[in-house]
Design an enzyme around this catalytic site. Structure first.
Site, PDB file in Angstrom:
ATOM      1  N   HIS A 179      -0.904  -2.907  15.892  1.00 45.63           N
ATOM      2  CA  HIS A 179      -0.558  -2.352  14.455  1.00 45.63           C
ATOM      3  C   HIS A 179      -1.656  -1.649  14.064  1.00 45.63           C
ATOM      4  CE1 HIS A 179       0.453  -2.788  10.433  1.00 45.63           C
ATOM      5  NE2 HIS A 179      -0.489  -3.830  10.262  1.00 45.63           N
ATOM      6  N   ASN A 206      -1.915   2.469   7.147  1.00 46.07           N
ATOM      7  CA  ASN A 206      -1.034   1.313   7.626  1.00 46.07           C
ATOM      8  C   ASN A 206       0.401   1.300   7.099  1.00 46.07           C
ATOM      9  OD1 ASN A 206      -0.005  -1.315   7.725  1.00 46.07           O
ATOM     10  ND2 ASN A 206      -1.792  -2.277   6.949  1.00 46.07           N
ATOM     11  N   CYS A 247       4.370  -6.794   8.926  1.00 46.76           N
ATOM     12  CA  CYS A 247       3.891  -5.864   9.559  1.00 46.76           C
ATOM     13  C   CYS A 247       4.326  -6.161  11.056  1.00 46.76           C
ATOM     14  CB  CYS A 247       2.365  -5.819   9.563  1.00 46.76           C
ATOM     15  SG  CYS A 247       2.016  -5.240   7.826  1.00 46.76           S
TER      16      CYS A 247
END
Length: 332
Positions: free
Chosen positions: A259, A289, A114
């Site tokens: 993030h 996400n 990520c």
């Protein structure tokens, strides 16, 4: 004299299909209230059958090139930051190169989970420091729903698909409204914590034989509470590091793009940095996400909607499997 790098030509793409929390209620034992209060997610975008990382990357890259006033022929390097490539081989960056109609460029995939977008920015600025004539496409993209276990109520509610892209050049090219100086990037990792967030099945460490059934380890597996704790701690620390190195503190930042993993993580990091929530980018409610692409999507959408303005100092931060984490300071 040090060569600095410019970020220009922002672009993002999310698939058309929307999956709401109400739809997930019909798949697993969950509820809209449970998902929303714990993650901030209301819906996510899911790639269509046959829609791969290179396909999403193509759409985001076209927008980035248009924003930069460039064509694919202008590119010298293509980086795709992903943990869900189209295939082990060829690299998705080479597939994207072909879809853009060009040949002969440097093309490779990067995997920092990520944290991929911010890691990709640092790789790109290293390239333009060595070669000021370079024009580097950085596209972070994941089709993480291809590795989501839709029977696992702990993880299937979290993830969506998308791509975010930018062009990175040296500051020898004139800075235009909408361009951003990449003032600093900091990267870090801790491999001893890698077991807390994994997608292992099918890799060389856990290979599959012909006819083997797909096991649970083929999909995302995560120790959520431990990931939460380390994410907050390490994102705060690396953000404070990059700010201090540039003579800044949290209140000096005009906009923060973390993030988009979980609103509670994002809120906790912002609070520790002294940033009010109205300065925090939040796409997680609509997109979930999206892994490596989430910071790139947030950056491109925030500029497109006017939340980022000329003169703003923008802080990026990410955390992902590995564990990896990163921060970058931009000045528009």
């Amino acid at each position: 004299m040090k060569t600095h790098s410019l970020l220009r030509g922002l672009g993002f793409y999310v698939p058309e299909r929307v999956v709401t929390n109400a739809e997930l209620e019909r798949l697993v034992d969950t509820s809209d209230e449970w998902i929303t209060t714990r993650t901030g997610i209301k819906e996510r975008r899911i790639a269509a059958p046959g829609q791969a990382t290179s396909d999403l990357s193509l759409e985001a890259s076209k927008k980035a090139l248009a924003g930069a006033g460039m064509t694919p022929d202008d590119l010298t390097h293509l980086f795709i930051c992903t943990l869900t490539p189209d295939a082990y081989c060829p690299p998705s960056a080479c597939i994207l190169e072909e879809k853009l109609g060009i040949r002969g460029r440097a093309a490779m995939d990067l995997n920092a989970a990520c944290s991929g977008f911010v890691y990709g920015l640092d790789m790109a600025r290293a390239v333009v420091c060595q070669n000021p004539e370079a024009r580097v496409l950085v596209c972070a993209c994941d089709v993480l729903t291809s590795r989501t276990n839709w029977a696992d109520r702990r993880t299937c509610v979290l993830f969506g698909d998308g791509a975010g892209a930018v062009i990175v050049t040296s500051d020898r090219e004139p800075k235009r409204p909408g361009d951003a100086l990449i003032r600093d990037v900091r990267l870090s990792s801790d491999g001893s914590l890698g077991h807390l967030l994994t997608v292992k099945g099918g890799g060389s460490g856990t290979p599959m034989g012909l006819g083997d059934a797909v096991g649970d380890d083929f999909f995302i597996q995560m120790s959520g509470q431990e990931v939460f704790k380390h994410a907050v701690r390490n994102m705060v620390a690396i953000c404070e590091d990059v700010l201090a190195a540039n003579g800044l503190t949290g209140p000096d930042i005009d906009y923060f793009i973390p993030h988009q993993a979980n609103w509670r993580i994002m809120e906790a990091v912002a609070k520790k940095l002294g940033l009010p929530v109205d300065k925090v980018c939040a796409t997680v409610e609509r997109y979930g996400n999206t892994s490596a692409s989430s910071v790139g999507i947030g950056l491109a959408e925030s500029f497109e909607t006017g939340k980022i303005k000329v003169g703003d100092k923008v802080l990026l931060s990410a955390f992902g499997g590995g564990f990896t984490w990163a921060a970058a300071l931009l000045e528009f």
